[in-house]
Design a protein around this motif. Structure first.
Motif, PDB file in Angstrom:
ATOM      1  N   LEU A  21      -6.549  -6.917  12.705  1.00  5.92           N
ATOM      2  CA  LEU A  21      -5.857  -5.440  13.082  1.00  5.92           C
ATOM      3  C   LEU A  21      -6.108  -4.339  11.995  1.00  5.92           C
ATOM      4  O   LEU A  21      -5.660  -4.809  10.888  1.00  5.92           O
ATOM      5  N   GLN A  22      -6.867  -3.401  12.210  1.00  2.27           N
ATOM      6  CA  GLN A  22      -7.483  -2.546  11.267  1.00  2.27           C
ATOM      7  C   GLN A  22      -6.107  -1.432  11.406  1.00  2.27           C
ATOM      8  O   GLN A  22      -5.996  -0.760  12.345  1.00  2.27           O
ATOM      9  N   MET A  23      -5.571  -0.960  10.101  1.00  2.00           N
ATOM     10  CA  MET A  23      -4.335  -0.123  10.186  1.00  2.00           C
ATOM     11  C   MET A  23      -4.620   0.925   9.197  1.00  2.00           C
ATOM     12  O   MET A  23      -4.854   0.666   8.331  1.00  2.00           O
ATOM     13  N   ASN A  24      -4.702   2.078  10.062  1.00  2.59           N
ATOM     14  CA  ASN A  24      -4.939   3.465   9.075  1.00  2.59           C
ATOM     15  C   ASN A  24      -4.023   4.050   8.939  1.00  2.59           C
ATOM     16  O   ASN A  24      -3.049   4.090   9.901  1.00  2.59           O
ATOM     17  N   SER A  25      -3.930   5.522   8.342  1.00  2.29           N
ATOM     18  CA  SER A  25      -2.772   6.251   8.068  1.00  2.29           C
ATOM     19  C   SER A  25      -1.164   5.586   8.195  1.00  2.29           C
ATOM     20  O   SER A  25      -0.443   5.851   9.009  1.00  2.29           O
ATOM     21  N   LEU A  26      -1.124   4.534   7.418  1.00  3.06           N
ATOM     22  CA  LEU A  26      -0.108   3.917   7.333  1.00  3.06           C
ATOM     23  C   LEU A  26       1.221   4.610   6.791  1.00  3.06           C
ATOM     24  O   LEU A  26       1.196   5.430   6.044  1.00  3.06           O
ATOM     25  N   LYS A  27       2.360   4.224   7.560  1.00  3.39           N
ATOM     26  CA  LYS A  27       3.395   5.128   7.392  1.00  3.39           C
ATOM     27  C   LYS A  27       4.608   3.904   6.791  1.00  3.39           C
ATOM     28  O   LYS A  27       4.595   2.767   7.140  1.00  3.39           O
ATOM     29  N   VAL A  34       0.742  -1.029   0.061  1.00  4.33           N
ATOM     30  CA  VAL A  34       0.176   0.139  -0.053  1.00  4.33           C
ATOM     31  C   VAL A  34       0.935   1.159   0.041  1.00  4.33           C
ATOM     32  O   VAL A  34       2.082   1.036   0.403  1.00  4.33           O
ATOM     33  N   HIS A  35       0.406   2.418  -0.113  1.00  6.17           N
ATOM     34  CA  HIS A  35       1.062   3.718  -0.307  1.00  6.17           C
ATOM     35  C   HIS A  35       0.819   4.241   1.025  1.00  6.17           C
ATOM     36  O   HIS A  35       0.011   4.307   1.939  1.00  6.17           O
ATOM     37  N   VAL A  36       1.735   5.284   1.583  1.00  9.57           N
ATOM     38  CA  VAL A  36       1.569   6.126   2.571  1.00  9.57           C
ATOM     39  C   VAL A  36       0.302   6.511   2.893  1.00  9.57           C
ATOM     40  O   VAL A  36      -0.317   7.271   1.983  1.00  9.57           O
ATOM     41  N   GLY A  37      -0.135   6.530   3.943  1.00  8.30           N
ATOM     42  CA  GLY A  37      -1.779   7.290   4.256  1.00  8.30           C
ATOM     43  C   GLY A  37      -2.882   6.281   3.877  1.00  8.30           C
ATOM     44  O   GLY A  37      -3.876   6.526   4.328  1.00  8.30           O
ATOM     45  N   GLU A  38      -2.658   5.049   3.350  1.00  3.93           N
ATOM     46  CA  GLU A  38      -3.791   4.295   3.086  1.00  3.93           C
ATOM     47  C   GLU A  38      -3.861   3.256   4.226  1.00  3.93           C
ATOM     48  O   GLU A  38      -3.289   3.397   5.220  1.00  3.93           O
ATOM     49  N   SER A  39      -4.864   2.209   4.062  1.00  7.02           N
ATOM     50  CA  SER A  39      -5.345   1.281   5.160  1.00  7.02           C
ATOM     51  C   SER A  39      -5.169  -0.061   4.620  1.00  7.02           C
ATOM     52  O   SER A  39      -5.366  -0.345   3.395  1.00  7.02           O
TER      53      SER A  39
END
Length: 116
Positions: free
Chosen positions: A80-86, A12-17
């Motif tokens: 595990l829901q991951m938002n705003s990925l870095k 995924v890209h930065v900011g995605e979930s």
């Protein structure tokens, strides 16, 4: 012995979930508190989130406010829901029962890659 299988990783890209799932082969309630760990290249595996049988949660400082852990006892599943990925979230993610004795064997994990 209960076996754990992680899934849901990807690129995924930065900011995605992204939502990860961990399915247990047996009754997840017997394992007590469940947790998600991650291991980045060249680093030790670390615990990032836990959830008790009663639903109490704890998060590492690096993921607090972005990740949410939840469990479904009927499906023997922890997610595990991951938002705003870095980019620094890039790692192999595993689930396990940190306080169970004996602890289940580690699964294969699921790779999460966050591209900037």
């Amino acid at each position: 012995q209960v076996q754990l299988a992680e899934s849901g990783g990807g690129l995924v890209h930065v900011g995605e979930s992204l939502t990860l799932s961990c399915t247990a082969s047996g009754n997840i309630e017997r394992l007590g508190t469940m947790g998600w760990y991650r291991q980045a290249p060249g680093k030790q595996r670390s615990l990032v989130a836990t959830i008790s049988r009663g639903g109490s949660t704890n998060y590492g400082d690096s993921v607090k406010g972005r990740f949410t852990i939840f469990r479904d006892k009927d499906k023997n599943m922890v997610s595990l829901q991951m938002n705003s990925l870095k980019a620094e979230d890039t790692a192999v993610y595993f689930c396990n029962a940190p306080y169970a004795d004996p602890r289940p064997k580690w699964g294969q994990g699921t790779q999460v890659t966050v591209s900037s």
